[in-house]
Motif scaffolding. Structure first.
Motif, PDB file in Angstrom:
ATOM      1  N   ILE A  40       0.398  -1.286   0.088  1.00  0.00           N
ATOM      2  CA  ILE A  40      -0.072   0.152  -0.347  1.00  0.00           C
ATOM      3  C   ILE A  40       0.733   1.194   0.123  1.00  0.00           C
ATOM      4  CG2 ILE A  40      -1.906   1.281   1.042  1.00  0.00           C
ATOM      5  CD1 ILE A  40      -2.843  -1.070   2.566  1.00  0.00           C
ATOM      6  N   LEU A  41       0.724   2.061  -0.468  1.00  0.00           N
ATOM      7  CA  LEU A  41       1.045   3.071  -1.014  1.00  0.00           C
ATOM      8  C   LEU A  41       0.518   4.598  -0.324  1.00  0.00           C
ATOM      9  CD1 LEU A  41       2.378   3.524  -4.534  1.00  0.00           C
ATOM     10  CD2 LEU A  41       3.828   2.935  -3.232  1.00  0.00           C
ATOM     11  N   LYS A  42      -0.846   5.031   0.082  1.00  0.00           N
ATOM     12  CA  LYS A  42      -1.583   5.327   0.666  1.00  0.00           C
ATOM     13  C   LYS A  42      -2.842   4.918   0.656  1.00  0.00           C
ATOM     14  CE  LYS A  42      -1.869   9.158  -2.402  1.00  0.00           C
ATOM     15  NZ  LYS A  42      -1.317  10.239  -3.085  1.00  0.00           N
ATOM     16  N   ASN A  43      -3.235   5.578   1.618  1.00  0.00           N
ATOM     17  CA  ASN A  43      -4.630   5.276   1.695  1.00  0.00           C
ATOM     18  C   ASN A  43      -5.224   6.903   1.149  1.00  0.00           C
ATOM     19  OD1 ASN A  43      -5.219   2.586   2.489  1.00  0.00           O
ATOM     20  ND2 ASN A  43      -4.108   3.644   4.510  1.00  0.00           N
ATOM     21  N   VAL A  44      -6.671   6.377   0.506  1.00  0.00           N
ATOM     22  CA  VAL A  44      -7.406   7.793   0.357  1.00  0.00           C
ATOM     23  C   VAL A  44      -8.724   7.405   0.505  1.00  0.00           C
ATOM     24  CG1 VAL A  44      -8.020   9.320  -1.622  1.00  0.00           C
ATOM     25  CG2 VAL A  44      -6.060   7.349  -1.843  1.00  0.00           C
ATOM     26  N   SER A  45      -9.375   8.839   1.373  1.00  0.00           N
ATOM     27  CA  SER A  45     -10.528   8.716   1.880  1.00  0.00           C
ATOM     28  C   SER A  45     -11.858   8.854   0.492  1.00  0.00           C
ATOM     29  CB  SER A  45     -11.119   9.540   2.964  1.00  0.00           C
ATOM     30  OG  SER A  45     -11.179  10.880   2.425  1.00  0.00           O
ATOM     31  N   PHE A  46     -12.632   8.324   0.399  1.00  0.00           N
ATOM     32  CA  PHE A  46     -13.111   7.832  -0.825  1.00  0.00           C
ATOM     33  C   PHE A  46     -14.948   8.311  -0.178  1.00  0.00           C
ATOM     34  CE2 PHE A  46     -15.499   5.933  -3.641  1.00  0.00           C
ATOM     35  CZ  PHE A  46     -15.887   5.884  -4.628  1.00  0.00           C
ATOM     36  N   LEU A  47     -15.832   9.223  -1.125  1.00  0.00           N
ATOM     37  CA  LEU A  47     -17.005   9.758  -0.872  1.00  0.00           C
ATOM     38  C   LEU A  47     -17.377   9.374  -2.314  1.00  0.00           C
ATOM     39  CD1 LEU A  47     -15.975  13.669   0.171  1.00  0.00           C
ATOM     40  CD2 LEU A  47     -16.929  11.557   1.222  1.00  0.00           C
ATOM     41  N   ASN A  48     -18.419   8.316  -1.733  1.00  0.00           N
ATOM     42  CA  ASN A  48     -18.854   7.666  -3.032  1.00  0.00           C
ATOM     43  C   ASN A  48     -20.351   9.212  -3.135  1.00  0.00           C
ATOM     44  OD1 ASN A  48     -19.931   6.357  -4.112  1.00  0.00           O
ATOM     45  ND2 ASN A  48     -20.602   4.467  -3.498  1.00  0.00           N
ATOM     46  N   LYS A  49     -19.861   9.674  -4.536  1.00  0.00           N
ATOM     47  CA  LYS A  49     -21.148  10.855  -4.776  1.00  0.00           C
ATOM     48  C   LYS A  49     -21.275  10.558  -6.558  1.00  0.00           C
ATOM     49  CE  LYS A  49     -17.285  14.784  -5.710  1.00  0.00           C
ATOM     50  NZ  LYS A  49     -16.989  14.426  -6.819  1.00  0.00           N
ATOM     51  N   GLN A  50     -22.752  11.059  -6.713  1.00  0.00           N
ATOM     52  CA  GLN A  50     -22.860  10.863  -8.068  1.00  0.00           C
ATOM     53  C   GLN A  50     -22.975  12.739  -8.354  1.00  0.00           C
ATOM     54  OE1 GLN A  50     -23.552   8.351 -10.010  1.00  0.00           O
ATOM     55  NE2 GLN A  50     -22.394   7.664  -9.029  1.00  0.00           N
ATOM     56  N   ILE A  51     -22.042  12.957 -10.252  1.00  0.00           N
ATOM     57  CA  ILE A  51     -22.057  14.127 -10.536  1.00  0.00           C
ATOM     58  C   ILE A  51     -23.406  14.001 -10.944  1.00  0.00           C
ATOM     59  CG2 ILE A  51     -20.033  14.287 -10.242  1.00  0.00           C
ATOM     60  CD1 ILE A  51     -19.652  15.430 -11.781  1.00  0.00           C
ATOM     61  N   SER A  52     -23.985  15.068 -11.364  1.00  0.00           N
ATOM     62  CA  SER A  52     -24.802  16.124 -12.510  1.00  0.00           C
ATOM     63  C   SER A  52     -24.643  16.277 -13.571  1.00  0.00           C
ATOM     64  CB  SER A  52     -25.410  17.218 -11.810  1.00  0.00           C
ATOM     65  OG  SER A  52     -25.356  18.246 -12.379  1.00  0.00           O
ATOM     66  N   GLU A  53     -24.933  16.409 -14.578  1.00  0.00           N
ATOM     67  CA  GLU A  53     -24.410  16.567 -15.622  1.00  0.00           C
ATOM     68  C   GLU A  53     -24.237  18.190 -15.700  1.00  0.00           C
ATOM     69  OE1 GLU A  53     -27.209  16.371 -19.568  1.00  0.00           O
ATOM     70  OE2 GLU A  53     -26.318  16.654 -20.890  1.00  0.00           O
ATOM     71  N   GLN A  54     -25.082  18.887 -15.280  1.00  0.00           N
ATOM     72  CA  GLN A  54     -24.625  20.642 -15.170  1.00  0.00           C
ATOM     73  C   GLN A  54     -23.050  20.250 -14.289  1.00  0.00           C
ATOM     74  OE1 GLN A  54     -27.966  20.155 -14.059  1.00  0.00           O
ATOM     75  NE2 GLN A  54     -28.945  21.233 -16.078  1.00  0.00           N
ATOM     76  N   GLU A  55     -23.428  19.698 -13.161  1.00  0.00           N
ATOM     77  CA  GLU A  55     -21.612  19.630 -12.623  1.00  0.00           C
ATOM     78  C   GLU A  55     -20.525  19.114 -14.208  1.00  0.00           C
ATOM     79  OE1 GLU A  55     -21.505  18.617  -9.003  1.00  0.00           O
ATOM     80  OE2 GLU A  55     -23.770  17.804  -9.247  1.00  0.00           O
ATOM     81  N   PHE A  56     -20.863  18.843 -14.557  1.00  0.00           N
ATOM     82  CA  PHE A  56     -19.866  17.491 -15.700  1.00  0.00           C
ATOM     83  C   PHE A  56     -19.902  18.431 -16.811  1.00  0.00           C
ATOM     84  CE2 PHE A  56     -19.645  15.238 -19.528  1.00  0.00           C
ATOM     85  CZ  PHE A  56     -18.698  14.912 -19.658  1.00  0.00           C
ATOM     86  N   ILE A  57     -20.461  19.840 -17.125  1.00  0.00           N
ATOM     87  CA  ILE A  57     -20.133  20.764 -17.509  1.00  0.00           C
ATOM     88  C   ILE A  57     -19.267  21.306 -17.452  1.00  0.00           C
ATOM     89  CG2 ILE A  57     -21.068  21.829 -19.650  1.00  0.00           C
ATOM     90  CD1 ILE A  57     -24.271  20.607 -19.483  1.00  0.00           C
ATOM     91  N   LYS A  58     -19.454  22.137 -16.142  1.00  0.00           N
ATOM     92  CA  LYS A  58     -18.960  22.623 -15.692  1.00  0.00           C
ATOM     93  C   LYS A  58     -16.981  22.773 -15.620  1.00  0.00           C
ATOM     94  CE  LYS A  58     -19.284  26.738 -11.887  1.00  0.00           C
ATOM     95  NZ  LYS A  58     -19.343  25.996 -10.716  1.00  0.00           N
ATOM     96  N   LYS A  59     -16.802  20.942 -14.802  1.00  0.00           N
ATOM     97  CA  LYS A  59     -15.645  20.777 -14.427  1.00  0.00           C
ATOM     98  C   LYS A  59     -15.121  20.626 -15.937  1.00  0.00           C
ATOM     99  CE  LYS A  59     -16.103  18.017 -10.083  1.00  0.00           C
ATOM    100  NZ  LYS A  59     -15.559  16.973  -9.219  1.00  0.00           N
ATOM    101  N   LEU A  60     -15.785  20.652 -17.046  1.00  0.00           N
ATOM    102  CA  LEU A  60     -15.452  20.481 -17.951  1.00  0.00           C
ATOM    103  C   LEU A  60     -14.460  21.637 -18.519  1.00  0.00           C
ATOM    104  CD1 LEU A  60     -17.479  18.987 -21.010  1.00  0.00           C
ATOM    105  CD2 LEU A  60     -15.852  17.495 -20.161  1.00  0.00           C
ATOM    106  N   THR A  61     -14.627  22.200 -18.085  1.00  0.00           N
ATOM    107  CA  THR A  61     -13.357  23.557 -18.397  1.00  0.00           C
ATOM    108  C   THR A  61     -12.683  24.141 -17.447  1.00  0.00           C
ATOM    109  OG1 THR A  61     -15.211  25.007 -18.217  1.00  0.00           O
ATOM    110  CG2 THR A  61     -14.648  24.239 -20.338  1.00  0.00           C
ATOM    111  N   GLY A  62     -12.738  23.458 -16.387  1.00  0.00           N
ATOM    112  CA  GLY A  62     -12.404  23.530 -14.989  1.00  0.00           C
ATOM    113  C   GLY A  62     -10.892  23.007 -14.691  1.00  0.00           C
ATOM    114  N   PRO A  63     -10.344  23.212 -13.278  1.00  0.00           N
ATOM    115  CA  PRO A  63      -8.686  22.587 -13.904  1.00  0.00           C
ATOM    116  C   PRO A  63      -8.228  21.229 -13.255  1.00  0.00           C
ATOM    117  CG  PRO A  63      -9.835  23.025 -11.206  1.00  0.00           C
ATOM    118  CD  PRO A  63     -11.055  23.770 -12.409  1.00  0.00           C
ATOM    119  N   THR A  64      -7.368  21.198 -14.393  1.00  0.00           N
ATOM    120  CA  THR A  64      -7.325  19.378 -14.046  1.00  0.00           C
ATOM    121  C   THR A  64      -6.680  19.035 -12.636  1.00  0.00           C
ATOM    122  OG1 THR A  64      -5.244  19.405 -14.140  1.00  0.00           O
ATOM    123  CG2 THR A  64      -6.316  19.714 -16.293  1.00  0.00           C
ATOM    124  N   PHE A  65      -6.420  17.745 -12.348  1.00  0.00           N
ATOM    125  CA  PHE A  65      -6.223  17.007 -10.506  1.00  0.00           C
ATOM    126  C   PHE A  65      -4.932  17.697 -11.329  1.00  0.00           C
ATOM    127  CE2 PHE A  65      -7.322  12.873 -12.038  1.00  0.00           C
ATOM    128  CZ  PHE A  65      -8.724  13.088 -12.254  1.00  0.00           C
TER     129      PHE A  65
END
Ligand SMILES: O=C(O)CCC(=O)C(=O)O
Ligand SMILES: [Fe+2]
Length: 306
Positions: free
Chosen positions: A263-288
């Motif tokens: 194991i290199l690291k443990n990452v906490s995970f929030l099981n969330k779903q995103i809406s199509e509006q959020e999807f569109i907004k994130k397409l032009t937002g910052p990358t990881f």
């Protein structure tokens, strides 16, 4: 950020769109690789079926890729063949990458839909980019189910991706298929190089001929290859980033429990779903990657009251 390509024009196009299409292998190599597919096929152990994965949630498998073959020796053979033919071409394009997984992708008539997905993460995508070289061995068209992508969707969704990890775009899959895909018609021997985190899809083959393609997944030298794993039963809120050696993918079936993980690291995970509006907004937002810089400046300003 580490370079992906040798050519800086290709690099900037790829960083913007998450993919590029370029000439790749010649007509003779296309023929040889096609013949080798049929010659080696008798050694295939057959595809694993959803029933054999041992996982209840495993979806019905509609696609035919080498990586889910039941015979590791066949997978090794396909890997050897494809890497050998691709390597000289890969080395001219990519800046010091190594191949880790090779697939023949066989799409027979009336079948072969590849559901909307992002490829799994094969290295830490905050620090580098892994790519798939996707190269059809016959002209790949809308009719025979060519690859389709959401341009600019790379490094913006599902940062920790693995076979056991719920996907934040699951709920809007049909909307994305309907509204956001661009088909990439590609000639035999050309290739599309994809950021493994780009959202992509391919439909069934509506022609009488076989649509055969190759995918070679490559990671940058100097970075360990990883696998994100979640044991849904014991802790659905945590993901493990596990370091794996390149042979892991040969023996591995994607649903298998990892026995002695490094194991290199443990990452906490929030099981969330995103809406199509959020999807569109994130397409032009910052990358990881940009998010790392943003977080850094935010902390810096907090500490120094800048
Ligand atoms: O060949 C296809 O249609 C899909 C390919 C794919 O999903 C990939 O190369 O990652
Ligand atoms: Fe894919």
């Amino acid at each position: 950020m580490r370079n992906i390509f040798i050519d800086s024009n290709i690099e900037s196009k790829f960083r913007k769109d998450g993919y590029v299409k370029v000439p790749f292998i010649n007509a003779d190599e296309v023929e040889i690789l096609k013949n080798l597919f049929f010659e080696t096929l008798p050694q295939s152990g057959g595809q694993i079926t959803s029933g054999e994965t041992g996982v209840e949630q495993a979806n019905f498998i509609t696609y035919d890729f080498t990586f889910i073959d039941k015979n590791p020796e066949y997978k090794r053979l396909v890997f050897k063949i494809i890497s050998e033919y691709f390597k000289p071409h890969m080395d001219k394009l990519l800046d010091n990458y190594r191949p880790i997984i090779a697939n023949y992708i066989r799409k027979q008539s009336d079948t072969g839909e590849v559901p909307l997905h992002q490829n799994w993460a094969f290295a830490d995508e905050k620090l580098c980019s892994t790519v798939s070289i996707w190269c059809p061995l016959v002209d790949s068209t809308i009719e025979n189910g060519t690859l389709q992508v959401v341009p600019g969707s790379h490094k913006r969704f599902g940062e920790q991706r693995g076979p056991m990890i719920p996907w934040e775009l699951e709920g809007i899959k049909n909307d994305i298929i309907k509204n956001h895909l661009v088909p990439l018609e590609t000639k035999a021997g050309e290739c599309v190089i994809l950021d493994d985190s780009i959202v992509h899809y391919s439909a069934i083959n509506n022609t009488k001929e076989l649509r055969l393609a190759i995918q070679l997944i490559c990671v940058p030298n100097g970075f360990p290859s990883i696998h994100y794993y979640m044991d849904y039963q014991s802790n659905p809120n945590e993901i493990q980033m596990i370091e794996v050696n390149d042979d892991f993918y040969m023996e591995f079936n994607p649903w298998k429990k990892v026995e002695t993980p490094k194991i290199l690291k443990n990452v906490s995970f929030l099981n969330k779903q995103i809406s199509e509006q959020e999807f569109i907004k994130k397409l032009t937002g910052p990358t990881f990657e940009n998010q790392v810089a943003k977080d850094f400046w935010f902390k810096f300003k907090q500490i120094f009251h800048a």
